[in-house]
Design a protein around this motif. Structure first.
Motif, PDB file in Angstrom:
ATOM      1  N   UNK A   1      82.691  35.558  52.926  1.00 45.43           N
ATOM      2  CA  UNK A   1      82.005  35.928  54.243  1.00 45.43           C
ATOM      3  C   UNK A   1      80.731  34.660  54.166  1.00 45.43           C
ATOM      4  N   UNK A   2      80.487  34.339  55.203  1.00 41.67           N
ATOM      5  CA  UNK A   2      79.529  33.239  55.464  1.00 41.67           C
ATOM      6  C   UNK A   2      78.602  33.727  56.435  1.00 41.67           C
ATOM      7  N   UNK A   3      77.364  33.819  56.039  1.00 40.91           N
ATOM      8  CA  UNK A   3      76.014  34.192  56.808  1.00 40.91           C
ATOM      9  C   UNK A   3      75.269  32.984  57.191  1.00 40.91           C
TER      10      UNK A   3
ATOM     11  N   UNK B   1      75.748  40.760  63.702  1.00 39.32           N
ATOM     12  CA  UNK B   1      74.513  40.133  64.081  1.00 39.32           C
ATOM     13  C   UNK B   1      73.423  40.925  63.764  1.00 39.32           C
ATOM     14  N   UNK B   2      72.438  40.459  63.019  1.00 39.40           N
ATOM     15  CA  UNK B   2      71.415  41.052  62.503  1.00 39.40           C
ATOM     16  C   UNK B   2      70.105  40.359  63.067  1.00 39.40           C
ATOM     17  N   UNK B   3      69.156  40.728  63.771  1.00 34.92           N
ATOM     18  CA  UNK B   3      68.063  40.074  64.310  1.00 34.92           C
ATOM     19  C   UNK B   3      66.743  41.100  64.117  1.00 34.92           C
ATOM     20  N   UNK B   4      65.843  40.371  64.571  1.00 38.58           N
ATOM     21  CA  UNK B   4      64.432  41.295  64.424  1.00 38.58           C
ATOM     22  C   UNK B   4      64.514  42.520  65.055  1.00 38.58           C
ATOM     23  N   UNK B   5      64.188  43.833  64.071  1.00 37.79           N
ATOM     24  CA  UNK B   5      64.172  44.984  64.745  1.00 37.79           C
ATOM     25  C   UNK B   5      63.132  45.946  63.819  1.00 37.79           C
ATOM     26  N   UNK B   6      62.796  47.053  64.523  1.00 42.16           N
ATOM     27  CA  UNK B   6      61.644  47.796  63.971  1.00 42.16           C
ATOM     28  C   UNK B   6      62.117  48.098  62.428  1.00 42.16           C
TER      29      UNK B   6
ATOM     30  N   UNK C   1      74.838  35.156  71.002  1.00 46.48           N
ATOM     31  CA  UNK C   1      76.123  35.161  70.351  1.00 46.48           C
ATOM     32  C   UNK C   1      77.173  35.707  71.188  1.00 46.48           C
ATOM     33  N   UNK C   2      76.780  36.680  72.235  1.00 48.49           N
ATOM     34  CA  UNK C   2      77.764  37.200  73.231  1.00 48.49           C
ATOM     35  C   UNK C   2      78.321  36.099  74.242  1.00 48.49           C
TER      36      UNK C   2
ATOM     37  N   UNK D   1      82.075  36.319  59.408  1.00 42.02           N
ATOM     38  CA  UNK D   1      81.165  35.588  59.601  1.00 42.02           C
ATOM     39  C   UNK D   1      79.753  36.527  60.073  1.00 42.02           C
ATOM     40  N   UNK D   2      78.663  36.211  59.832  1.00 42.51           N
ATOM     41  CA  UNK D   2      77.439  36.814  60.353  1.00 42.51           C
ATOM     42  C   UNK D   2      76.273  35.979  60.666  1.00 42.51           C
TER      43      UNK D   2
END
Length: 215
Positions: free
Chosen positions: A4-6, A131-136, A120-121, A105-106
């Motif tokens: 995996x490559x992040x 996909x992990x972004x800023x979230x509460x 990304x989409x 991939x992430x």
């Protein structure tokens, strides 16, 4: 063996500097504050939108003011986040080759997750698994939480099987905090000496270099 490559987002897979500068200056203009140059914005990015806003303001805001300014910036930025933003040369080719090699991939970014997923989409359809972004309630990088969440979603339990790629000192610290190997992207927003001071020892001058590094 790397499975995996992040990737970081801004300054690593996409050049977002023009759109970020426009959005920050839109917000500043609403309040007749001095506008910022691209060079200034480039030095401010990396720790998420609220920190970008705070650094762009002429004086230290209250928490309530910062929340208001951030909302105003995002209200402009999200619908305009791809006006001038584009993938870096060679990134799409790298991602396609990783897919050909069955490497997961992430993206893990401090960018608001709505904006991150939109990019990304639109620009990398089917090229990222997570996909992990800023979230509460998710601590921002350099905390390792976002990377660890991505690894869990990718079903990677052995951290020797993953690598993190980014262009900033924040990314280097994120990788080290997550106990992952780090590849510093030299095509991004930070100079090599900044990355070296953050502890980076492996460097990719162009995206294609990543394939040789992880081979």
């Amino acid at each position: 063996m790397i499975k995996a490559v992040i990737f970081d987002m801004d300054g690593t897979i996409v050049d977002t500097l023009d759109d970020l500068t426009d959005a920050v200056n839109y917000m500043l203009g609403l309040h007749n504050m001095p506008l910022r140059s691209k060079i200034e914005i480039k030095s401010f990015v990396g720790d998420g939108i609220p920190k970008l806003i705070e650094r762009s303001l002429p004086s230290i805001p209250s928490d309530k003011e910062l929340e208001k300014y951030t909302e105003e910036m995002l209200n402009y930025y999200i619908p305009h986040s791809m006006d001038k933003t584009a993938p870096y040369d060679g990134i799409i080719e790298l991602l396609k080759e990783l897919k050909n090699r069955n490497i997961l991939t992430a993206v893990v970014t401090n960018k608001e997750e709505t904006a991150a997923k939109k990019i990304v989409n639109e620009m990398f359809l089917n090229l990222f698994d997570v996909v992990v972004g800023a979230r509460e309630n998710l601590p921002s990088k350099p905390a390792p939480d976002g990377v660890n969440l991505a690894l869990a979603e990718l079903s990677i339990t052995d951290k020797n099987e993953a690598v993190y790629i980014g262009d900033s000192d924040v990314d280097a610290k994120t990788a080290f905090n997550a106990e992952l190997s780090f590849i510093a992207a030299l095509w991004g927003f930070r100079d090599k000496d900044v990355l070296e001071k953050a502890g980076a020892t492996v460097f990719a001058s162009v995206p294609a270099d990543v394939l040789n590094i992880i081979a």
